[in-house]
Structures are given as structure tokens and as C-alpha cells.
Design a protein around this motif. Structure first.
Motif, mmCIF file in Angstrom:
data_model
loop_
_atom_site.group_PDB
_atom_site.id
_atom_site.type_symbol
_atom_site.label_atom_id
_atom_site.label_comp_id
_atom_site.label_asym_id
_atom_site.label_seq_id
_atom_site.Cartn_x
_atom_site.Cartn_y
_atom_site.Cartn_z
ATOM 1 N N MET A 1 0.292 -9.515 14.765
ATOM 2 C CA MET A 1 1.183 -8.604 14.070
ATOM 3 C C MET A 1 1.365 -7.364 14.937
ATOM 4 S SD MET A 1 0.867 -6.848 10.311
ATOM 5 C CE MET A 1 0.725 -8.361 9.435
ATOM 6 N N GLY A 2 2.593 -6.894 15.033
ATOM 7 C CA GLY A 2 2.875 -5.746 15.873
ATOM 8 C C GLY A 2 2.580 -4.426 15.188
ATOM 9 N N GLU A 3 2.570 -3.382 15.982
ATOM 10 C CA GLU A 3 2.272 -2.046 15.463
ATOM 11 C C GLU A 3 3.319 -1.594 14.450
ATOM 12 O OE1 GLU A 3 0.443 1.469 14.733
ATOM 13 O OE2 GLU A 3 -0.350 -0.218 15.857
ATOM 14 N N ALA A 4 4.589 -1.907 14.697
ATOM 15 C CA ALA A 4 5.646 -1.500 13.766
ATOM 16 C C ALA A 4 5.466 -2.161 12.400
ATOM 17 C CB ALA A 4 7.013 -1.849 14.341
ATOM 18 N N LYS A 5 5.070 -3.413 12.381
ATOM 19 C CA LYS A 5 4.860 -4.103 11.106
ATOM 20 C C LYS A 5 3.670 -3.518 10.363
ATOM 21 C CE LYS A 5 6.943 -8.503 12.290
ATOM 22 N NZ LYS A 5 6.707 -9.950 12.446
ATOM 23 N N ARG A 6 2.600 -3.193 11.080
ATOM 24 C CA ARG A 6 1.436 -2.569 10.444
ATOM 25 C C ARG A 6 1.818 -1.209 9.868
ATOM 26 N NH1 ARG A 6 -1.797 -5.249 14.411
ATOM 27 N NH2 ARG A 6 -1.310 -3.711 15.989
ATOM 28 N N ARG A 7 2.588 -0.443 10.637
ATOM 29 C CA ARG A 7 3.001 0.877 10.163
ATOM 30 C C ARG A 7 3.882 0.746 8.930
ATOM 31 N NH1 ARG A 7 5.924 2.757 14.399
ATOM 32 N NH2 ARG A 7 4.026 2.950 15.604
ATOM 33 N N LYS A 8 4.772 -0.226 8.941
ATOM 34 C CA LYS A 8 5.669 -0.438 7.802
ATOM 35 C C LYS A 8 4.879 -0.824 6.554
ATOM 36 C CE LYS A 8 9.860 -2.850 6.445
ATOM 37 N NZ LYS A 8 10.925 -3.762 6.843
ATOM 38 N N GLU A 9 3.864 -1.664 6.725
ATOM 39 C CA GLU A 9 3.044 -2.054 5.587
ATOM 40 C C GLU A 9 2.228 -0.885 5.049
ATOM 41 O OE1 GLU A 9 0.659 -5.327 6.790
ATOM 42 O OE2 GLU A 9 2.339 -6.743 6.757
ATOM 43 N N SER A 10 1.728 -0.042 5.934
ATOM 44 C CA SER A 10 0.884 1.065 5.479
ATOM 45 C C SER A 10 1.713 2.188 4.856
ATOM 46 C CB SER A 10 0.044 1.607 6.630
ATOM 47 O OG SER A 10 0.868 2.224 7.601
ATOM 48 N N LEU A 11 2.917 2.440 5.370
ATOM 49 C CA LEU A 11 3.741 3.525 4.835
ATOM 50 C C LEU A 11 4.553 3.100 3.618
ATOM 51 C CD1 LEU A 11 5.054 5.155 8.131
ATOM 52 C CD2 LEU A 11 3.287 6.004 6.603
ATOM 53 N N GLY A 12 4.913 1.857 3.534
ATOM 54 C CA GLY A 12 5.638 1.364 2.372
ATOM 55 C C GLY A 12 7.055 1.919 2.301
ATOM 56 N N GLU A 13 7.364 2.585 1.191
ATOM 57 C CA GLU A 13 8.725 3.111 0.951
ATOM 58 C C GLU A 13 9.110 4.241 1.905
ATOM 59 O OE1 GLU A 13 11.260 2.337 -1.197
ATOM 60 O OE2 GLU A 13 10.121 0.510 -1.578
ATOM 61 N N SER A 14 8.153 4.972 2.410
ATOM 62 C CA SER A 14 8.470 6.111 3.272
ATOM 63 C C SER A 14 8.645 5.719 4.731
ATOM 64 C CB SER A 14 7.379 7.179 3.151
ATOM 65 O OG SER A 14 6.146 6.667 3.587
ATOM 66 N N TYR A 15 8.613 4.415 5.029
ATOM 67 C CA TYR A 15 8.790 3.951 6.411
ATOM 68 C C TYR A 15 10.221 4.194 6.868
ATOM 69 C CZ TYR A 15 9.031 0.939 10.498
ATOM 70 O OH TYR A 15 9.207 0.477 11.767
ATOM 71 N N GLY A 16 10.398 4.834 7.990
ATOM 72 C CA GLY A 16 11.718 5.101 8.551
ATOM 73 C C GLY A 16 12.354 6.372 8.050
ATOM 74 N N LYS A 17 11.755 7.021 7.069
ATOM 75 C CA LYS A 17 12.287 8.277 6.554
ATOM 76 C C LYS A 17 11.729 9.423 7.379
ATOM 77 C CE LYS A 17 12.952 6.770 1.824
ATOM 78 N NZ LYS A 17 12.582 6.997 0.430
ATOM 79 N N GLU A 18 12.535 10.435 7.498
ATOM 80 C CA GLU A 18 12.128 11.603 8.280
ATOM 81 C C GLU A 18 11.143 12.444 7.480
ATOM 82 O OE1 GLU A 18 14.343 14.886 11.104
ATOM 83 O OE2 GLU A 18 15.460 13.864 9.538
#
Length: 70
Positions: A1-18
Motif C-alpha cells: 500500500m502506498g503512502e497516499a493511500k495510508r494518508r487517505k485512510e487515516s485522514l478520511g473526509e479531510s483528505y485533500g482539503k486545505e
């Protein structure tokens, strides 16, 4: 699993938001940069306007005889 996928799973809804500047201040970093840009532009417009008024009062007005500078 890549770092971006791990980050997306850990941040949830706030992923990609400033993120905000501070937790208690609802201003994003982009909004803060835009504010600095606009306020700097406004400051330079004010400086140029002040210099133009000074030149008119000191040189242009007396040259056309509108008033005298003592």
C-alpha cells in the motif's frame, strides 16, 4: 500500500482539503496569501496616491497659480 493511500485512510473526509492557519481561525493558507497580496497592492496604490497628491500640492498647484506654498 502506498503512502497516499495510508494518508487517505487515516485522514478520511479531510483528505485533500486545505488546512487552516490555526484551529480557531477559519482561514486557509491560500486565503491568507490572497489577503497579503491584496493588502500589499492596496498599500502601494496608497503610497503612489500620496506621492501624486504631494507633487500636485507642492508643484502643480503653484505652477498654475491655484495657490501659493509658503
Amino acid at each position: 500500500m502506498g503512502e497516499a493511500k495510508r494518508r487517505k485512510e487515516s485522514l478520511g473526509e479531510s483528505y485533500g482539503k486545505e488546512s487552516n492557519i490555526s484551529p480557531w481561525l477559519p482561514v486557509t493558507k491560500t486565503q491568507a496569501q490572497q489577503f497579503v497580496k491584496w493588502s500589499s497592492t492596496g498599500a502601494w496604490i496608497g503610497i503612489v496616491g500620496l506621492v501624486a497628491a504631494w507633487v500636485i500640492v507642492l508643484f502643480v498647484g503653484p505652477l498654475f497659480g491655484w495657490w501659493q506654498v509658503d
